[in-house]
Motif scaffolding. Structure first.
Motif, short mmCIF file in Angstrom:
data_model
loop_
_atom_site.label_atom_id
_atom_site.label_comp_id
_atom_site.label_asym_id
_atom_site.label_seq_id
_atom_site.Cartn_x
_atom_site.Cartn_y
_atom_site.Cartn_z
N SER A 121 0.83 -1.21 0.00
CA SER A 121 0.00 0.00 0.00
C SER A 121 0.86 1.26 0.00
O SER A 121 0.37 2.35 -0.31
CB SER A 121 -0.94 0.02 1.21
N ASP A 122 2.14 1.11 0.34
CA ASP A 122 3.04 2.29 0.28
C ASP A 122 3.32 2.71 -1.16
O ASP A 122 3.74 3.84 -1.42
CB ASP A 122 4.36 1.98 0.99
N LYS A 146 -5.45 -3.47 3.59
CA LYS A 146 -4.43 -2.84 2.74
C LYS A 146 -3.17 -2.72 3.59
O LYS A 146 -3.12 -1.88 4.49
CB LYS A 146 -4.90 -1.47 2.25
N THR A 147 -2.21 -3.55 3.33
CA THR A 147 -1.02 -3.59 4.20
C THR A 147 0.22 -3.07 3.49
O THR A 147 0.27 -3.00 2.26
CB THR A 147 -0.74 -5.04 4.63
N SER A 148 1.20 -2.74 4.30
CA SER A 148 2.52 -2.43 3.77
C SER A 148 3.53 -3.09 4.70
O SER A 148 3.65 -2.70 5.87
CB SER A 148 2.75 -0.91 3.73
N THR A 151 6.10 -0.34 5.71
CA THR A 151 5.79 0.59 6.81
C THR A 151 5.20 -0.13 8.02
O THR A 151 5.09 0.45 9.10
CB THR A 151 4.79 1.66 6.35
N ASP A 153 2.12 -1.00 8.06
CA ASP A 153 0.72 -0.59 8.12
C ASP A 153 -0.23 -1.79 8.02
O ASP A 153 -0.18 -2.54 7.04
CB ASP A 153 0.47 0.41 6.97
N ALA A 154 -1.06 -1.96 9.00
CA ALA A 154 -2.15 -2.95 9.06
C ALA A 154 -1.69 -4.40 9.13
O ALA A 154 -2.53 -5.31 9.14
CB ALA A 154 -3.10 -2.77 7.88
N ARG A 157 -2.68 -5.97 12.61
CA ARG A 157 -4.15 -6.06 12.69
C ARG A 157 -4.65 -7.27 11.90
O ARG A 157 -5.58 -7.95 12.30
CB ARG A 157 -4.78 -4.78 12.11
#
Lengths: 174, 517
Positions: A121-122, A146-148, A151, A153-154, A157
């Motif tokens: 997603s980055d 939507k992961t990265s 970074t 991100d997510a 989760r």
């Protein structure tokens, strides 16, 4: 706390970022270089689920990238409690691969808890998967992140969501 | 299966075991360790007591089913160790065999790495090619649009150049007449007849110039979307009669018949912009009379579905289908049309009709005349009395007789003041003149004239501002605008009446008399 152990398989086409996702989740680390996985790489991570009084040990099988499973890969999947399907958001073809792999898994082992990771997603500027496809994924899997791996991100989760789904599934089975 | 001698089997077995660095352990149905063979330390499985659950140390056993054979290739167990793992069932127990695959792993990975990198590169290339194709189509589209705009710009530029050349001619001709006839009239030996003829020609040329300027200004205002309609009630039957009275003599001069038919269903009083409606019809009728050499012109008005349908037909040369597209465009004329005029009449007509929410249709064939129809939605007023001019209070005749009526004129053009002064003095009015709107306010308050005649573009706060201020200060007598400026509806409401320069002096005097008596 009760210890609960589950085998989780990360699957998807080559170079979608499966190893990076596992590395980010387990060791909170990311490497820019791409190194193909041969066979399977196994790691573990413990998640605490205080509201259920459970320590959930995830045995994570990072399986070599493929758009179709053969006999060898099916041996890796045996006994898995949940699946993480990884898609590279900058390559729509990897979405089709994930759908195809999920179909093979369900045909062979029946339905099991799963989540979908739309990774990278980055790289928003190169994003290739359109919103209607994302909606279709949501409708099919119920959990799309939507992961990265870059970074982080997510990522956590997504694993937590899968862990929770596995616990719910096992409790229902009991 | 082929049976080999035991010594050969043992020999091969020893060699295989030493080269593949085999490691094996036995677990029971609860994954508890039963026995170990080989180098456990190499796999990090040393110091594990018998009976320990092996799923803790060998996590790949999680999910594995004891009693079923399994083969897992290339299982990475630590950073430096990769093994092929085999589960070999033996009753309710299973042997777990680890065969070191580290040496095999690296070349396999290198080969797969190259393959995957090539596939990735191929995918990126395909993507770039796709994007390139998209960009090429976008470029083609942009280029086509640019070509279209360039052609339009060239066409527009050519039209404007032609227009400027034509306008130069159109302006110079009447200007030449005005200058030459003005000189003739001033010559010492000019007879009274020469002077009369010169003045008539000057007036005619000036009127022609005015109409050219009006057309240009209308076109500019419509193009810029600045033209506002001023809607009011009026008797449209009177308008059609007026137009017939205006056009019939022009047609007769050319030996043409002129017929008018107004359907009985056409409402008498409508709510619309009378000035612009009249302008549209004068354009259409004027063109019809101008371009028709034989036969006649017919004006037909009907009313249907809340729309006035006005049709102007002529027996003129007609317009080819190719020219029909051009005649409504600014500065263009049909190929057979005369070269006089700005070429703006039909453009202005079309735009005005569209501004009124209406439509225009053209039906014509070469040599078979031309029929132009306009469809204008109108708001019908039920009470024709409302359309009459407002009834002014009857002035006290005795009071009026006691003093001469006075008019204040505010205009920054001395010639205009002199002209108005001439006509008003001759009609018995007293005149107060000023060229500044602020001074006009002060003098109006001081002298209380019977009417104020106000230019709009004057020094001070301007004519509109002055009129509004006078009303605020209680001045209730007529304020008449006499200006070259265009006023919008709100500005016009500041005045009792509005005259656009150059207004015919006779019409202005009649109105002034009506308003002051």
């Amino acid at each position: 706390m009760t210890l609960f152990t589950s085998k989780v398989c990360i699957v998807g086409d080559f170079a979608v970022g499966k190893t990076s996702i596992a590395e980010r989740f387990v060791n909170n680390h990311f490497s820019e270089s791409y190194l193909t996985t041969i066979g399977v790489k196994i790691d573990t991570k413990l998640i605490e689920v205080p509201d259920l009084g459970v320590s959930h040990k995830l045995v994570i099988w990072d399986i070599a990238g493929s758009d179709r499973f053969e006999h060898t890969e099916f041996a890796y999947l045996r006994g898995a409690s949940g699946y993480i399907y990884v898609i590279d958001g900058t390559r729509t073809s990897t979405l089709r691969s994930a759908m195809s792999l999920e179909e093979q898994v369900t045909d062979r082992f029946g339905s099991a808890p799963s989540v979908v990771l739309l990774n990278k997603s980055d790289l928003a500027g190169d994003w290739d998967v359109n919103e209607s496809s994302v909606k279709a994924l949501h409708a099919h899997f119920g959990a799309v992140f939507k992961t990265s791996a870059k970074t982080g991100d997510a990522v956590e989760r997504a694993f937590e969501k899968l862990a929770r789904r596995i616990l719910d599934n096992d409790m229902r089975a009991e | 299966m082929m049976q080999l001698p035991a010594c050969v089997v043992h020999n091969l077995q020893d060699e295989y075991f030493s080269s593949e660095r085999l490691f094996c352990f036995l677990i029971d149905e609860n994954y508890a360790l039963v026995q170990i063979w080989g180098d456990a330390q190499r796999w990090g499985l040393d110091d594990i007591p018998i009976g320990h659950d092996m799923r803790d140390a060998a996590v790949f056993l999680v999910g594995c089913v004891i009693g079923e054979p399994q083969a897992l290739r290339f299982v990475r167990l630590s950073r430096h160790s990769v093994a092929h793992v085999h589960l070999i069932p033996d009753g309710r127990q299973s042997y777990v065999v680890l065969i070191d695959a580290s040496d095999e792993h690296d070349p396999t990975q290198a080969k797969q790495q190259k393959t995957n990198e090539l596939r990735l590169m191929h995918a990126r290339q395909n993507r770039l090619i796709g994007r390139q194709r998209e960009l090429i189509s976008e470029l083609i589209e942009i280029r086509s649009e640019l070509d279209h705009h360039r052609q339009e710009a060239e066409r527009s530029s050519a039209n404007k150049s032609r227009f400027i050349a034509m306008m130069s001619h159109e302006f110079r001709t009447p200007l030449a007449s005005i200058i030459n006839y003005a000189q003739l009239a001033q010559e010492q030996d000019a007879s009274r007849n020469d002077i009369q003829k010169s003045v008539e020609t000057i007036e005619r040329s000036a009127r022609h110039l005015t109409s050219l300027v009006e057309a240009l200004l209308d076109d500019a205002s419509l193009s810029a979307g600045r033209l506002e309609l001023v809607e009011e009630q009026f008797d449209c039957h009177n308008l059609f009669e007026d137009l017939a009275r205006m056009m019939a003599p022009m047609a007769a001069e050319k030996g043409l018949s002129f017929a008018t038919f107004v359907d009985s269903d056409v409402p008498k009083v409508i709510f619309a912009d009378e000035v612009r409606f009249r302008q549209i019809l004068i354009n259409l009728l004027g063109n019809a009379v101008k371009f028709t050499q034989e036969g006649g012109v017919r004006l037909k008005v009907t009313y249907s579905s809340d729309r006035l349908v006005v049709t102007v037909s002529d027996t003129g040369p007609g317009i080819s289908s190719e020219d029909q597209e051009k005649v409504f465009k600014a500065f263009e004329r049909g190929s057979k049309r005369s070269e006089t005029g700005a070429g703006l009449g039909l453009t202005i007509t079309l735009r005005l009709v569209q501004l009124m929410g209406g439509e225009v249709s053209l039906d014509s064939q070469p040599d078979e005349g031309c029929t132009v129809s306009i469809y204008i939605p109108v708001n019908v007023q039920a009470d024709p009395v409302a359309a009459e001019a407002p009834v002014l209070p009857v002035p006290d005749q005795d009071a009026l007789a006691s003093r001469p009526l006075s008019i204040l004129i505010c205009d920054d053009d001395d010639d205009m003041i002199a002209l108005v002064e001439h006509y008003l003095h001759r009609s018995g009015y007293g005149l107060i003149a000023t060229s500044d709107s602020s001074d006009a306010i002060a003098k109006t308050i001081k002298y209380d004239p019977d009417l104020v005649l106000m230019d709009c573009n004057v020094p001070g706060i301007g004519g509109v501002g002055a009129a509004k201020l006078l009303r605020q200060q209680g001045y209730e007598k007529p304020i008449v605008a006499l200006t070259a400026s265009r006023l919008n509806e709100e500005e016009r409401r500041a005045f009792t009446r509005f005259f656009r320069k150059p207004a015919p002096m006779q019409e202005l005097l009649v109105e002034i008399k009506r308003l002051t008596h």
